[in-house]
Scaffold this motif. Structure first.
Motif, PDB file in Angstrom:
ATOM      1  N   ALA A 191      10.279 -27.541 -30.497  1.00 16.75           N
ATOM      2  CA  ALA A 191      10.421 -28.320 -31.725  1.00 16.75           C
ATOM      3  C   ALA A 191       9.817 -27.640 -32.945  1.00 16.75           C
ATOM      4  O   ALA A 191      10.278 -27.847 -34.068  1.00 16.75           O
ATOM      5  CB  ALA A 191       9.790 -29.696 -31.542  1.00 16.75           C
ATOM      6  N   SER A 308      19.664 -31.714 -28.885  1.00 20.37           N
ATOM      7  CA  SER A 308      19.235 -31.391 -30.254  1.00 20.37           C
ATOM      8  C   SER A 308      17.840 -31.963 -30.514  1.00 20.37           C
ATOM      9  O   SER A 308      17.576 -32.609 -31.526  1.00 20.37           O
ATOM     10  CB  SER A 308      20.237 -31.930 -31.282  1.00 20.37           C
ATOM     11  N   SER A 310      14.187 -32.654 -31.575  1.00 22.18           N
ATOM     12  CA  SER A 310      13.555 -32.329 -32.840  1.00 22.18           C
ATOM     13  C   SER A 310      12.049 -32.579 -32.797  1.00 22.18           C
ATOM     14  O   SER A 310      11.516 -33.171 -31.846  1.00 22.18           O
ATOM     15  CB  SER A 310      14.162 -33.183 -33.954  1.00 22.18           C
ATOM     16  N   HIS A 311      11.385 -32.176 -33.868  1.00 28.75           N
ATOM     17  CA  HIS A 311       9.954 -32.446 -33.982  1.00 28.75           C
ATOM     18  C   HIS A 311       9.689 -33.947 -34.033  1.00 28.75           C
ATOM     19  O   HIS A 311       8.700 -34.440 -33.468  1.00 28.75           O
ATOM     20  CB  HIS A 311       9.396 -31.761 -35.234  1.00 28.75           C
TER      21      HIS A 311
END
Length: 346
Positions: A191, A308, A310-311
């Motif tokens: 991430a 996908s 993410s952070h």
């Protein structure tokens, strides 16, 4: 075989349902639903789902059950420290009560999910065996020691408890956890492009894929009773004892654009233990671990790419047990004793 899986809506329990059903077993799940909606992938439904507080199980709930996989607990050290008395009530007293009910119901094999964390701070370089003294440093680890000591007293010719001291789990699950060392380091690296180590990286951890844990539990169901009766087993692989910094190096070797950063925000981690797993492999020679740490990191990275990841996903409460438990209490979905107040959501 008809198997009750407690905590079936959690990290390892959800995999257990999937893998047991693939074996052709009949599965009843029992889970209060703390992590409802916190999904990473689609869950496999058990044949019967009981939404039940483990503290309120009745002997009638166990009708027709042949064996129990008992995973339900307030998992990991930070969650356990949130309310030590509550951790004792759920992880210790409710576990002993469940074992007593299983004995009353005529269930022979009771497979208890314990933890190598009960070894705590290990002195010297020799890996810990099942015969070594336990040195639990947290309420979570102590709850496992207390449960083992109490449940072992219930064993007799009709009741066969088996204590599985799991190494630290990792890997993909429908109810993914990112508060486990290998999963955490891989997720934050994916991430943020930084492998963030919150200690000095020197503590030792034995690790094992969650699927290999389930396979080990299945193996003790098939093993001769005299081989597993009332025994304590370290569950893992000798070659998979690592210092945290070595796991970080493996993550960096897969995600090559990452830097390893030592934040040391948690200071020196006194929980450090290497563990020997020979006893289990000798007792149940049919069991062989299918996963290595490197394969687990690669599996996680593939899944994160597909999702996908993410952070924001990394920081969300969905994949961190303490954050989710705090959310449930703060929003009055469960009360301070983690009893249900209203329909939960995530």
């Amino acid at each position: 075989m008809h198997i009750l899986v407690t905590g079936n809506l959690g990290f390892i329990g959800s995999l257990a349902v999937e893998m047991l059903k693939e074996r052709g077993d009949h599965v009843t799940g029992l889970d209060i639903g703390y992590y409802t909606g916190c999904d990473f992938a689609t869950l496999t439904e058990p044949d019967v789902q009981l939404i039940r507080d483990i503290r309120n199980v009745k002997v009638e709930d166990l009708d027709g059950i042949d064996a129990v996989f008992h995973f339900a607990a307030l998992s990991n050290d930070p969650t356990g420290e949130l309310n030590p008395e509550l951790t004792q009530a759920i992880n210790f007293r409710a576990s002993v009560d469940l074992a007593g009910l299983a004995k009353r119901a005529g269930i022979d094999r009771f497979v208890f999910s314990s933890s190598c964390s009960l070894y705590g701070k290990a002195e010297g370089d020799r890996p810990k065996t099942e015969d070594d003294a336990m040195n639990p440093l947290t309420v979570y680890a102590k709850s496992k020691v207390w449960s083992e000591e109490a449940i072992t007293q219930l064993a007799d010719e009709n009741f066969c408890p088996i204590f599985m001291r799991n190494a630290t789990a990792y890997g993909i699950s429908p109810r993914l956890r990112l508060d486990l060392v290998l999963n955490n380091l891989t997720a934050v690296a994916f991430a943020t492009q930084e492998v963030r180590i919150m200690s000095d990286g020197t503590p030792w951890r034995p690790i094992i894929h969650a699927r290999d844990i389930v396979n080990a539990y299945c193996a003790v169901l098939e093993a001769p009773r005299e081989v597993v009766f009332n025994r304590k087993f370290n569950v893992g692989v000798n070659a998979e004892n690592y210092q945290v910094r070595a796991i970080a190096d493996m993550v960096q070797s897969v995600l090559k654009n990452c830097n390893v950063v030592f934040t040391q925000e948690h200071g020196t981690d006194t929980r450090s233990y290497r563990v020997a797993f020979d006893k289990f492999h000798q007792a149940v020679p049919g069991f062989e671990a299918q996963w290595t740490a490197m394969q687990g990191i690669e599996e996680l990275c593939r899944a994160f790419k597909e999702k996908s990841f993410s952070h924001a996903d990394f920081l969300s409460r969905k994949y961190t047990r303490l954050k989710q438990i705090e959310y449930l209490i703060q929003n009055r979905i469960f009360d301070e004793n983690l009893a249900r107040m209203e329909t939960d959501a995530c």
